[in-house]
Design a protein around this motif. Structure first.
Motif, PDB file in Angstrom:
ATOM      1  N   SER A 189       0.834  -1.213   0.000  1.00  0.00           N
ATOM      2  CA  SER A 189       0.000   0.000   0.000  1.00  0.00           C
ATOM      3  C   SER A 189       0.861   1.253   0.000  1.00  0.00           C
ATOM      4  N   LEU A 190       1.991   1.223   0.704  1.00  0.00           N
ATOM      5  CA  LEU A 190       2.890   2.374   0.698  1.00  0.00           C
ATOM      6  C   LEU A 190       3.472   2.600  -0.693  1.00  0.00           C
ATOM      7  N   ALA A 191       3.879   1.511  -1.342  1.00  0.00           N
ATOM      8  CA  ALA A 191       4.465   1.631  -2.678  1.00  0.00           C
ATOM      9  C   ALA A 191       3.454   2.181  -3.677  1.00  0.00           C
ATOM     10  N   ALA A 192       2.169   1.898  -3.466  1.00  0.00           N
ATOM     11  CA  ALA A 192       1.132   2.356  -4.384  1.00  0.00           C
ATOM     12  C   ALA A 192       0.617   3.746  -4.043  1.00  0.00           C
ATOM     13  N   GLY A 193       0.999   4.271  -2.878  1.00  0.00           N
ATOM     14  CA  GLY A 193       0.459   5.542  -2.418  1.00  0.00           C
ATOM     15  C   GLY A 193       1.103   6.746  -3.068  1.00  0.00           C
ATOM     16  N   GLY A 194       0.435   7.890  -2.925  1.00  0.00           N
ATOM     17  CA  GLY A 194       1.012   9.147  -3.365  1.00  0.00           C
ATOM     18  C   GLY A 194       1.936   9.707  -2.301  1.00  0.00           C
ATOM     19  N   THR A 195       2.545  10.853  -2.599  1.00  0.00           N
ATOM     20  CA  THR A 195       3.487  11.447  -1.659  1.00  0.00           C
ATOM     21  C   THR A 195       3.345  12.960  -1.639  1.00  0.00           C
ATOM     22  N   THR A 196       3.629  13.560  -0.483  1.00  0.00           N
ATOM     23  CA  THR A 196       3.666  15.013  -0.357  1.00  0.00           C
ATOM     24  C   THR A 196       5.045  15.564  -0.694  1.00  0.00           C
ATOM     25  N   CYS A 197       6.015  14.701  -0.930  1.00  0.00           N
ATOM     26  CA  CYS A 197       7.384  15.148  -1.154  1.00  0.00           C
ATOM     27  C   CYS A 197       7.535  15.750  -2.551  1.00  0.00           C
ATOM     28  N   ALA A 198       8.364  16.786  -2.652  1.00  0.00           N
ATOM     29  CA  ALA A 198       8.594  17.439  -3.944  1.00  0.00           C
ATOM     30  C   ALA A 198       9.173  16.461  -4.947  1.00  0.00           C
ATOM     31  N   ASN A 199      10.086  15.619  -4.497  1.00  0.00           N
ATOM     32  CA  ASN A 199      10.620  14.562  -5.354  1.00  0.00           C
ATOM     33  C   ASN A 199       9.680  13.366  -5.253  1.00  0.00           C
ATOM     34  N   GLN A 200       8.953  13.092  -6.319  1.00  0.00           N
ATOM     35  CA  GLN A 200       7.931  12.047  -6.290  1.00  0.00           C
ATOM     36  C   GLN A 200       8.510  10.654  -6.115  1.00  0.00           C
ATOM     37  N   GLY A 201       9.838  10.536  -6.201  1.00  0.00           N
ATOM     38  CA  GLY A 201      10.468   9.253  -5.928  1.00  0.00           C
ATOM     39  C   GLY A 201      10.546   8.927  -4.457  1.00  0.00           C
ATOM     40  N   ASP A 202      10.187   9.900  -3.596  1.00  0.00           N
ATOM     41  CA  ASP A 202      10.211   9.659  -2.150  1.00  0.00           C
ATOM     42  C   ASP A 202       8.785   9.466  -1.656  1.00  0.00           C
ATOM     43  N   LYS A 203       8.380   8.203  -1.500  1.00  0.00           N
ATOM     44  CA  LYS A 203       7.075   7.861  -0.937  1.00  0.00           C
ATOM     45  C   LYS A 203       7.206   7.384   0.517  1.00  0.00           C
ATOM     46  N   SER A 204       8.323   7.735   1.142  1.00  0.00           N
ATOM     47  CA  SER A 204       8.571   7.304   2.516  1.00  0.00           C
ATOM     48  C   SER A 204       7.500   7.845   3.460  1.00  0.00           C
ATOM     49  N   ALA A 205       7.295   7.139   4.573  1.00  0.00           N
ATOM     50  CA  ALA A 205       6.387   7.587   5.628  1.00  0.00           C
ATOM     51  C   ALA A 205       7.231   8.189   6.752  1.00  0.00           C
ATOM     52  N   TYR A 206       6.994   9.455   7.039  1.00  0.00           N
ATOM     53  CA  TYR A 206       7.656  10.156   8.140  1.00  0.00           C
ATOM     54  C   TYR A 206       6.562  10.559   9.123  1.00  0.00           C
ATOM     55  N   TYR A 207       6.713  10.243  10.419  1.00  0.00           N
ATOM     56  CA  TYR A 207       5.660  10.649  11.355  1.00  0.00           C
ATOM     57  C   TYR A 207       6.171  10.810  12.773  1.00  0.00           C
ATOM     58  N   TRP A 208       5.399  11.584  13.576  1.00  0.00           N
ATOM     59  CA  TRP A 208       5.785  11.970  14.933  1.00  0.00           C
ATOM     60  C   TRP A 208       4.523  12.374  15.695  1.00  0.00           C
ATOM     61  N   PRO A 209       4.521  12.362  17.033  1.00  0.00           N
ATOM     62  CA  PRO A 209       3.329  12.763  17.789  1.00  0.00           C
ATOM     63  C   PRO A 209       3.061  14.261  17.665  1.00  0.00           C
ATOM     64  N   VAL A 210       1.781  14.617  17.658  1.00  0.00           N
ATOM     65  CA  VAL A 210       1.395  16.018  17.511  1.00  0.00           C
ATOM     66  C   VAL A 210       1.654  16.782  18.808  1.00  0.00           C
ATOM     67  N   VAL A 211       1.719  18.100  18.674  1.00  0.00           N
ATOM     68  CA  VAL A 211       1.749  19.026  19.801  1.00  0.00           C
ATOM     69  C   VAL A 211       0.383  19.701  19.880  1.00  0.00           C
ATOM     70  N   ARG A 212      -0.083  19.932  21.095  1.00  0.00           N
ATOM     71  CA  ARG A 212      -1.370  20.618  21.291  1.00  0.00           C
ATOM     72  C   ARG A 212      -1.175  21.850  22.165  1.00  0.00           C
ATOM     73  N   ILE A 213      -1.893  22.909  21.829  1.00  0.00           N
ATOM     74  CA  ILE A 213      -2.037  24.045  22.729  1.00  0.00           C
ATOM     75  C   ILE A 213      -3.121  23.682  23.733  1.00  0.00           C
ATOM     76  N   THR A 214      -2.818  23.774  25.007  1.00  0.00           N
ATOM     77  CA  THR A 214      -3.767  23.366  26.043  1.00  0.00           C
ATOM     78  C   THR A 214      -4.262  24.593  26.790  1.00  0.00           C
ATOM     79  N   GLN A 215      -5.556  24.702  26.906  1.00  0.00           N
ATOM     80  CA  GLN A 215      -6.187  25.787  27.640  1.00  0.00           C
ATOM     81  C   GLN A 215      -7.328  25.203  28.455  1.00  0.00           C
ATOM     82  N   ALA A 216      -7.538  25.731  29.649  1.00  0.00           N
ATOM     83  CA  ALA A 216      -8.603  25.221  30.508  1.00  0.00           C
ATOM     84  C   ALA A 216      -9.926  25.248  29.764  1.00  0.00           C
TER      85      ALA A 216
END
Length: 505
Positions: free
Chosen positions: A290-317
């Motif tokens: 599925s990764l190989a068949a997927g699209g990519t946000t990278c400018a170089n379309q040869g990079d379909k790698s998955a890069y990910y990390w936990p989100v940051v949230r602004i916290t307010q009462a």
């Protein structure tokens, strides 16, 4: 319909309501209900799981190595669940053990068993029967009146509702019911918070998962440090004369609470939300195909790698953010998700040797999402700093940056064993080099990925990293994940750029 799509439909069709802690898996599961989560017997209890080796029959030779790695991971899941059980002693409501530990453990075992069956079929063997029926584990040697109620929890889809004003309630389709008291416990519950959550000092907090001061559950002012009070301490990896290749992939394409490296086939496997760039299809059901068949946000379309990390949230009462989404309030992640203002993805060299190409679908993780409570800091790699002071870095505190941007730096291991694209613990096949850049015997240097994530956080705002609920949003739990889906041609360009000492991309 593709296998990837079928997996998505199957997994999502059995997703339970958010307030019921998201135990996926397509069928009934044993639900342990302790008479009191703080019962002394629970502290002495351990988790026991059926062993499946004898059900595998004859494993094809081509599948043996991969099946053996998965079986090691099956055992590792039980060890991890036991560690969470002991670390969480005294937390949660009456269904905490089931919802936070036994349920997710079953989901992960189902996913691994399914993968074992697929591997055996693909290599000419027979898919083992009844593996999924052995996915449920139980609490042993204690539990103080707990009981296993499997029949009442069966039936597929379950619906849940969160009542934020009082003790939230989750109603499940089999007749099972979980009701949460309003107070909450230190460390956070896995999706079972009602009117309030512990502040981390043992006090009750009537303001919900965020305190009146806006700090996320488990955090306080002591978790934040003015960057000006930190002495210069940056210790970047040595690069020698090697170059740097930059992959330009944008700031955030989508997000979800999955982690298909660590918990494949589970929609909420991370219990916190990840931001993604690169591959557009990354979710809990991603496969190499599925990764190989997927699209990519990278400018170089040869990079379909998955890069990910936990989100940051602004916290307010009072800010509930994505309270009704997976990985949100059900997992004690509350507040408004913010995107990084910039994301820099650099592939760097090695001071001791030239680098060699990464294999396609190589999986690499850095940091430890469970470094605060469950596992300790041995694998922690968090680096927090500010855009105007990147020679000053924090590992276990969040920086206060004033008008400057808040920056996260995630360096990935870069010594590969030369054989495997993954390992049972997702660490031993790619390790960090020594301080001088030397790779241990039998390992070879590959391009080192560095993620640099910058955020515009308004002065005076409290913020927090998404985390597993028991890890208290601590800064030390920062981590990142990467799967290499670069074309061979692009990967060779990366290697040539680095080894020739140029800056490319």
């Amino acid at each position: 319909m593709s296998q990837h799509q079928r997996g998505q439909r199957r997994g999502r069709a059995v997703a339970i309501g958010v307030a019921a802690a998201l135990a996926l898996g397509g069928g009934g599961y044993a639900a342990f209900t302790a008479s009191a989560s703080a019962d002394d017997n629970v502290a002495a209890a351990s988790i026991a799981c059926p062993r499946v080796n004898e059900l595998l029959g004859s494993v094809p030779g081509q599948a043996k190595a991969e099946v053996d790695r998965d079986l090691v991971q099956v055992d590792a899941l039980t060890q991890d669940a036991n560690a969470r059980l002991h670390a969480a002693h005294g937390q949660g409501g009456q269904n905490f053990v089931q919802n936070a530990i036994l349920g997710p453990l079953r989901d992960q075992r189902v996913a691994l068993f399914d993968r074992i069956g697929t591997v055996m079929e693909r290599t000419g063997g027979q898919r083992p029967q009844n593996l999924a029926g052995m996915a449920s584990c139980s609490l042993q040697n204690g539990g103080g009146g707990g009981q296993a109620d499997q029949g009442s929890q069966q039936g597929g889809q379950q619906s849940g509702q969160d009542n934020q004003a009082g003790g939230g309630q989750a109603t499940q389709a089999g007749g099972g019911q979980a009701t949460q008291a309003g107070g909450g416990q230190q460390g956070g519950q896995n999706g079972q918070n009602g009117a309030g959550t512990g502040t981390g000092t043992g006090q009750q907090n009537a303001n919900g998962p965020l305190g009146a001061d806006g700090f996320a559950n488990g955090l306080s002012a002591a978790d934040f440090v003015d960057i000006r009070s930190v002495q210069p301490n940056a210790n970047d990896p040595r690069l020698g004369r090697s170059g740097i290749f930059t992959s330009r992939c944008g700031v955030s394409d989508h997000n979800n609470p999955a982690n298909f490296i660590v918990a494949p086939g589970v929609e909420n496997g991370a219990h916190h939300v990840h931001d993604y760039v690169g591959n557009k299809t990354s979710d809990g059901f991603s496969t190499n195909d599925s990764l190989a068949a997927g699209g990519t946000t990278c400018a170089n379309q040869g990079d379909k790698s998955a890069y990910y990390w936990p989100v940051v949230r602004i916290t307010q009462a009072g800010d509930q953010g994505d309270a009704n989404e997976l990985g949100g309030q059900a997992d004690n992640n509350i507040g408004t998700k913010i995107k990084a203002s910039s994301v820099r993805l650099e592939f760097r060299g090695n001071a001791k040797s030239k680098v060699t190409a990464m294999p396609e679908f190589l999986r690499i993780i850095t940091g430890d999402a469970k470094a605060a409570v469950t596992n300790g800091p041995a694998n922690a790699r968090a680096q927090w700093t500010c855009s105007n002071a990147q020679n000053r870095r924090l590992t276990d505190k969040y920086p206060l940056c004033g008008s400057a941007r808040t920056v996260r730096i995630l360096d990935f291991p870069s010594c590969w064993d030369g054989q495997n694209t993954d390992s049972a613990n997702h660490r031993t096949h790619v390790v960090f080099p020594a301080a001088d850049g030397t790779c241990q015997n039998g390992f070879k240097a590959i391009p080192q990925l560095r993620m640099t994530l910058s955020y515009n956080i308004p002065q005076g705002s409290t913020f927090a990293l998404d985390s597993f609920p028991e890890e208290l949003h601590k800064a030390i739990t920062d981590h990142g994940d990467f799967v290499n889906v670069m074309s061979p041609g692009l990967m060779n360009q990366v290697v040539r750029c680095i080894n020739s000492g140029r800056r490319c991309g």
